[in-house]
Design a protein around this motif. Structure first.
Motif, PDB file in Angstrom:
ATOM      1  N   GLY A 341     -65.023  99.927  18.534  1.00  0.00           N
ATOM      2  CA  GLY A 341     -63.641 100.354  18.334  1.00  0.00           C
ATOM      3  C   GLY A 341     -63.149 100.063  16.933  1.00  0.00           C
ATOM      4  N   SER A 342     -63.547  98.914  16.385  1.00  0.00           N
ATOM      5  CA  SER A 342     -63.167  98.576  15.012  1.00  0.00           C
ATOM      6  C   SER A 342     -63.708  99.592  14.025  1.00  0.00           C
ATOM      7  N   MET A 343     -64.950  99.995  14.210  1.00  0.00           N
ATOM      8  CA  MET A 343     -65.555 100.961  13.307  1.00  0.00           C
ATOM      9  C   MET A 343     -64.913 102.340  13.432  1.00  0.00           C
ATOM     10  N   VAL A 344     -64.654 102.772  14.664  1.00  0.00           N
ATOM     11  CA  VAL A 344     -63.996 104.062  14.863  1.00  0.00           C
ATOM     12  C   VAL A 344     -62.600 104.036  14.242  1.00  0.00           C
ATOM     13  N   GLN A 345     -61.909 102.898  14.380  1.00  0.00           N
ATOM     14  CA  GLN A 345     -60.576 102.758  13.793  1.00  0.00           C
ATOM     15  C   GLN A 345     -60.631 102.863  12.274  1.00  0.00           C
ATOM     16  N   GLY A 404     -56.454 108.701  16.028  1.00  0.00           N
ATOM     17  CA  GLY A 404     -55.747 107.435  16.076  1.00  0.00           C
ATOM     18  C   GLY A 404     -55.781 106.762  17.435  1.00  0.00           C
ATOM     19  N   PHE A 405     -56.044 107.515  18.483  1.00  0.00           N
ATOM     20  CA  PHE A 405     -56.078 106.953  19.834  1.00  0.00           C
ATOM     21  C   PHE A 405     -57.396 106.251  20.137  1.00  0.00           C
ATOM     22  N   VAL A 406     -58.500 106.822  19.690  1.00  0.00           N
ATOM     23  CA  VAL A 406     -59.820 106.407  20.164  1.00  0.00           C
ATOM     24  C   VAL A 406     -60.130 104.956  19.828  1.00  0.00           C
ATOM     25  N   GLY A 407     -60.087 104.613  18.543  1.00  0.00           N
ATOM     26  CA  GLY A 407     -60.455 103.260  18.132  1.00  0.00           C
ATOM     27  C   GLY A 407     -59.512 102.213  18.683  1.00  0.00           C
ATOM     28  N   VAL A 475     -59.156 114.547  11.875  1.00  0.00           N
ATOM     29  CA  VAL A 475     -58.328 113.874  12.874  1.00  0.00           C
ATOM     30  C   VAL A 475     -58.579 114.438  14.272  1.00  0.00           C
ATOM     31  N   LEU A 476     -58.660 115.755  14.373  1.00  0.00           N
ATOM     32  CA  LEU A 476     -58.803 116.389  15.682  1.00  0.00           C
ATOM     33  C   LEU A 476     -60.227 116.281  16.232  1.00  0.00           C
ATOM     34  N   VAL A 477     -61.226 116.511  15.383  1.00  0.00           N
ATOM     35  CA  VAL A 477     -62.614 116.441  15.854  1.00  0.00           C
ATOM     36  C   VAL A 477     -62.946 115.040  16.348  1.00  0.00           C
ATOM     37  N   TRP A 481     -63.727 114.734  20.155  1.00  0.00           N
ATOM     38  CA  TRP A 481     -65.175 114.584  20.366  1.00  0.00           C
ATOM     39  C   TRP A 481     -65.716 113.464  19.478  1.00  0.00           C
ATOM     40  N   PRO A 482     -65.456 112.191  19.840  1.00  0.00           N
ATOM     41  CA  PRO A 482     -65.917 111.070  19.022  1.00  0.00           C
ATOM     42  C   PRO A 482     -67.400 110.732  19.203  1.00  0.00           C
ATOM     43  N   GLU A 483     -68.061 111.379  20.157  1.00  0.00           N
ATOM     44  CA  GLU A 483     -69.443 111.007  20.495  1.00  0.00           C
ATOM     45  C   GLU A 483     -70.412 111.049  19.316  1.00  0.00           C
TER      46      GLU A 483
END
Length: 505
Positions: A341-345, A404-407, A475-477, A481-483
């Motif tokens: 989560g830290s990295m995705v953020q 902004g939600f994922v991480g 931002v949208l991709v 689709w964060p995979e």
């Protein structure tokens, strides 16, 4: 001795620096030529970075594309480069954002255009060097070298208080770096190596780890920046030109978090676990208190700058929550979620903050003011711009479907596995972040046109639409689709989580 499996990382480091020299020499006083040269060089560098994604074995999660040359034989320092999934994500983010900065500054800078563009290219090469360095001394050289072009960018093309902001930026970051250097020298004198992998395997006493932990903390906390050593950031953002603010928020702040991953977690794991409570507490303060500070700002850049401090609090929270989870509860899955989560953020914040500072630049070029009270009803004259602004604002609030939600959601879940109260503190950002962001949108975008200057505003042109559109795509991709990003970093993150269990004392 000299070995090299790939020169790709060297190309990514030195091509921008050589390109910067080319822009200065060939661009000269011809602003148009300098702009086009800088754009071409930055696009070429982005293209060169794509093989990092296509050629990386994500399943292995090891350091790949390695290059190793003897640098200073007398002190066993080597020009040693390599990249894992974490490094590659940050390198590609850097090469993606730099062309957008060049395009964004196309009509904004009119003096010394060649030198301005060259400074960003040199800065790009040095930042990539930080993410690729596998030798501690080489890391430090790139880490400190970044200060020079950013010092020049703010000091020459900044606002009225640029000298004050530049000196504050330089003194804060250089002060922390001195203690980090002392820690690295201590390590070298005992381990007789600068190699990061060997330093991670070197055994240290509890007292040694404690001193080294705080030496690294000063260097990296200022770069993040963490509360209470964050006060240089709003001044630097306010006085920096738009491109400087974008690079500072999108890339340079990530180097502090990256430093914790490469130094604090693997080299001093016992001290990191011992003082994890401190970092968690400072992170929660940053998320809540700095959010309230953002709420009362009247300058758009200052508000977004304080917002960056709050959002980067999730990065440090996720990293050090992992220690508490691994060594106290043994919850490997939640610890992995925190680091991931830290990295995705970090990547998400690169897109969102870069986009928001770009939006501020678009308005500033038209109105020459950043004060929120000077605007109102912008949607009536700039509908396309307003659509982008609202999208990036929603991402800043952590709206599901945006990056902004994922991480943030991953870090909150990891925090809940440790302590529901910590999770509640982290989740409070969803309230305070929405408050200051939506209040900003309300005062700038919605309502009736407040003055004649706003009434005369023209909507974004194709160049600005391209820059904002590419940020919006990121931002949208990542939000939908964060995979692909999580898959890229998955094995590397698991390797870091495995290292958290190592006891050196």
């Amino acid at each position: 001795m000299m070995t090299s499996d790939s020169i790709l990382l060297s190309l990514l480091i030195w091509l921008p620096i050589a390109g910067g020299a080319l822009v200065v020499l060939a661009g000269g006083s011809n602003a148009g030529r300098a702009r086009w040269l800088a754009l071409i060089v930055s696009i070429v560098i982005f293209a060169v970075s794509i093989p990092l994604l296509t050629g990386y074995d994500a399943a292995a999660g090891t350091m790949q594309f390695q290059e190793h040359h003897v640098w200073i034989a007398a002190i066993n320092a080597n020009y040693h480069l390599g990249a894992d999934g974490i490094s590659i994500a940050l390198i590609v983010l850097t090469t993606f954002v730099t062309p957008l900065v060049v395009l964004g500054a196309w009509d904004a800078v009119h003096e010394r255009v060649g030198q301005y563009m060259a400074a960003f290219l040199v800065l790009e090469g040095l930042m990539i060097g930080v993410f690729a360095a596998m030798d501690a001394l080489l890391f430090y050289v790139f880490f400190e070298g970044m200060l020079i072009p950013m010092f020049i960018i703010i000091g020459i093309w900044g606002g009225p208080r640029r000298v004050y902001a530049t000196l504050k930026f330089f003194l804060y970051t250089f002060f922390g770096s001195i203690f980090m250097l002392i820690g690295l020298i201590y390590l070298y004198l005992h381990a007789h190596t600068w190699d990061l992998a060997q330093l991670a395997a070197f055994h240290l006493s509890a007292m040694e780890q404690a001193w080294l932990f705080f030496a690294f903390l000063l260097g990296f906390a200022i770069k993040v920046p963490m509360w209470p050593v964050h006060t240089w950031l709003p001044d630097a953002h306010v006085e920096a030109p738009t491109g400087g603010s974008v690079i500072l928020a999108a890339i340079m702040l990530k180097i502090g978090g990256y430093g914790f991953i490469r130094f604090s977690l693997p080299i001093v794991p016992d001290a990191s676990q011992e003082f994890a409570w401190l970092i968690i507490a400072l992170s929660i303060i940053a998320i809540i208190y700095v959010g309230y500070v953002a709420l009362v700002q009247e300058d758009m850049k200052k508000l977004i700058a304080y917002s960056s401090v709050a959002h980067m609090g999730f990065v440090t929270l996720g990293l050090f929550i992992a220690f508490a989870l691994m060594r106290v509860t043994g919850n490997t899955q939640a610890a992995y979620l925190g680091v991931q989560g830290s990295m995705v953020q970090m990547i998400s914040h690169g897109f969102v903050s870069g986009a928001m500072f770009t939006c501020v630049g678009v308005l500033y070029e038209r109105m020459h003011t950043r004060m929120i009270g000077d605007y109102g009803g912008v949607v009536n004259t700039m509908p396309w711009f307003a659509a982008f602004w609202v999208l990036f604002s929603m991402a800043n609030c952590g709206l599901p479907g945006t990056s902004g939600f994922v991480g943030e959601f991953m870090v909150i879940l990891a925090s809940f596995a440790m302590n529901p109260w910590v999770a509640a503190g982290a989740a409070f950002t969803l309230i305070i972040g929405a408050a200051y962001t939506l209040y900003l949108v309300k005062r700038i975008i919605w309502g009736d046109v407040t003055n004649d200057h706003v009434a005369k505003l023209k909507d974004i042109n194709p160049r600005e639409a391209l820059v904002l559109g590419l940020f919006a795509a990121g931002v949208l991709v990542l939000g939908i689709w964060p995979e692909p990003l999580t898959h890229l970093m998955d094995a590397s993150v698991k390797h870091i989580v495995d290292q958290l269990l190592i006891v050196k004392t």
